[in-house]
Design an enzyme around this catalytic site. Structure first.
Site, short mmCIF file in Angstrom:
data_model
loop_
_atom_site.label_atom_id
_atom_site.label_comp_id
_atom_site.label_asym_id
_atom_site.label_seq_id
_atom_site.Cartn_x
_atom_site.Cartn_y
_atom_site.Cartn_z
CG ASP A 178 -101.04 21.20 -60.35
OD1 ASP A 178 -99.93 21.34 -59.78
OD2 ASP A 178 -102.10 20.84 -59.57
CD GLU A 179 -105.69 23.09 -59.90
OE1 GLU A 179 -106.95 22.83 -60.28
OE2 GLU A 179 -104.94 22.86 -58.73
CB VAL A 180 -99.23 28.22 -61.93
CG1 VAL A 180 -98.40 29.50 -61.53
CG2 VAL A 180 -98.66 26.93 -61.73
#
Ligand code: NGO
Length: 554
Positions: free
Chosen positions: A355-357
């Site tokens: 997630d959320e890279v």
């Protein structure tokens, strides 16, 4: 009597539940045999007689009498099939629960050696061949109880139902001298979904094994069966990896706000895994990659592109850290971590985050994930990832699971539907419904609100098969409620965000859609307040539910 008057005056200042407890303890110690008349508060809202039962999750089929009872006596025995050690253990779980409250803990005996008294029989004999793996059938008559299942898991779930049919004070260790009974009737039950989960983030704030066991106990009461542990993030690394000691000695030494952090040793992890297994809960370990990795980068600087170790991080921003996807050292690291965790975690899953890279290009992200998923598969595990893994141009391995968390936009919904069309399964954790860390309303002190407020009805009153167009029941493995702990430091914080939401998620995961309804759920939920009070749980008393109070009586 003066002492008692003083105590009664104090009760006026306590919340009703605490007052009921105190009143009861007063009576137990001082009223027996005396003529003192103590006014007892009437329970608020409807009594349990207004609803047929207060079972959560509501069973697939339930038919209970409002008058007939099976009453336990000192002679009641729990009978299990000969040679079935697991059933013996499950029988003892029930016996000890009952023994909490009655003076004689029921004996657990093997079939054939039981006495003449009334029995609670747990058996796999004669189980209908069509009875699914987690299903059970419970027949309660006035002279005995028979619980039949085709697996130990089914017996365990049936025991949780028996537990909820017993009065709430069964949960309270010091409530002696009570009749222990349940209504007669018949329940035939089986879960809707195979994945009924909760997630605990032990990375932002560390929760030691004793707390995690308590969390597992909460899950067991509601027939949940997947515990996802978020074991690494920017703020901390929480599981020992042989050969990589700095991950825990350095990366595990801190948490949000700068406290001392902590981690699970291999021995503690192994013990947690078996504690969960004994309650038919599979642990899903998550190591979040390639983002959310500051604690790992700070511990092993070769994982960064410039070889410089960042400082440890105690804030709450997200999206800034990443493993250097071009370096071979990164994949050696991933292999070490997945191999070691896979070796001590018997469940079939490995969650690799994803997630959320924000600091990598899509190409770099895909390059990393392609190799990371192969590493997971090479250690015999099935890949689970946050829904970003479905949104990029990546061929997921067969059997992969995307965990849907972002509130749906057309683009994310389409990406998930495409992944499903190519064979992926989904677990549903929509943040705007069942993120347990979202505040209930604007007055909730704990928690976050980035996905809005999730009040008790929001979390309960939605239909999984309607969440994402193109993703039907068959592709949905189930539901999971994540609890992120940026703002939660201790178990009483966790309890407040988890209760009552966990009960609603359990019903979403277990009960047939047609059996669920907010109107009956809120009344059944009202009767769980006393159970949580007896367990000492700090729960949120939403004004939408007419909470009942714990009555210990005399
Ligand atoms: C997001 C984020 C987490 C936060 C959480 C807070 C996912 C999958 N990534 O959920 O890092 O802790 O929100 O609600």
């Amino acid at each position: 009597m003066d002492a008692m008057r003083n105590r009664l005056r104090q009760i006026g200042h306590l919340p009703l539940s605490a007052a009921a407890l105190l009143l009861a303890s007063l009576c137990l110690s001082a009223c027996a045999g005396s003529e003192t008349v103590v006014e007892r508060a009437e329970p608020a809202g409807p009594s349990t007689m207004d609803i047929q039962h207060s079972l959560i999750p509501i069973p697939a089929s339930v038919d209970l009498s409002t008058t007939g009872r099976f009453t336990l006596t000192d002679a009641t025995q729990i009978v299990v099939d000969g040679g079935d050690a697991e059933a013996g253990r499950i029988g003892r779980f029930l016996a000890e629960l009952i023994g909490n409250t009655v003076e004689t803990t029921p004996a657990v005996v093997e079939s054939g050696s039981e006495g003449a008294g009334p029995h609670i029989r747990l058996t796999q004999e004669g189980a209908d061949a069509g009875l699914g793996d987690e299903a059970y059938d419970l027949v309660i008559a006035s002279d005995g109880v028979t619980l039949t299942a085709s697996s130990d898991a089914g017996l365990f779930y049936g025991v949780q139902t028996i537990r909820q049919l017993l009065p709430p004070y069964v949960e309270y260790g010091a409530a002696y001298l009570h009749p222990m009974w349940m209504p007669v009737g018949h329940i035939a039950d089986a879960p809707r979904f195979e994945w009924r989960g909760a997630m605990l983030d032990v990375a932002r704030h560390f929760f030691p094994p004793g707390d995690v066991k308590q969390f597992i106990d909460f899950m067991a009461l509601y027939k949940l069966n997947r515990l996802h542990l978020h074991l690494s993030d920017d703020q901390g690394w929480r599981i020992e990896i042989p050969g990589r000691p700095r991950l825990t000695s350095h990366g595990g030494s801190i948490q949000v706000g700068g406290g001392p952090g902590g981690y699970f040793s291999t021995a503690e992890w192994t013990d947690l895994v078996s504690y969960a297994q004994e309650r038919f809960i599979t642990i899903v370990p998550e190591i979040d990659m390639p983002g959310h990795t500051n604690a790992a980068l700070a511990s092993y600087p070769e994982l960064t592109c410039d070889g410089q170790a960042p400082e440890l991080f105690t804030g709450t921003e997200v999206g800034f850290s990443f493993l250097c996807v071009e370096k071979e050292e990164t994949y050696e690291f991933v292999d070490d971590v997945v191999r070691e965790i896979a070796a001590i975690t018997p469940g079939p899953y490995f969650h690799l985050g994803g997630d959320e890279v924000h600091e990598l290009t899509e190409e770099q992200y895909v390059q990393f994930m392609e190799r990371a998923q192969e590493i997971v598969a090479s250690h015999g595990k099935r890949v689970v990832g946050w829904d970003e893994i479905a949104e990029v141009d990546l061929d997921l391995l067969p059997g992969s699971i995307a965990q849907v968390w972002r509130p749906q936009t057309d683009a994310t919904a389409e990406a998930v539907a495409d992944a499903v069309a190519s064979g992926a399964s989904v677990v549903l954790s929509p943040a705007d419904r069942i993120y347990l860390d979202m505040k209930y309303d604007s007055s909730t002190v704990l928690g976050l609100a980035w996905a809005g407020y999730n009040d008790v009805r929001d979390a309960y009153d939605w239909e999984p098969s309607e969440l994402i167009p193109g993703v039907s029941e068959e592709a949905i493995l189930g539901v999971e409620a994540p609890l992120w702990t940026e703002s939660l430091e201790k178990m009483s914080d966790v309890e407040y965000m988890v209760f009552p939401q966990l009960a609603g998620v359990a019903e979403l995961g277990w009960s047939p859609a047609a059996a669920r309804s907010w109107d009956t759920y809120r009344l059944r939920l009202a009767a769980h307040g006393p159970r949580w009070t007896a367990l000492g749980i700090n729960f949120y008393r939403t004004p939408d539910v007419p909470w009942q109070e714990l009555e210990l009586g005399r």
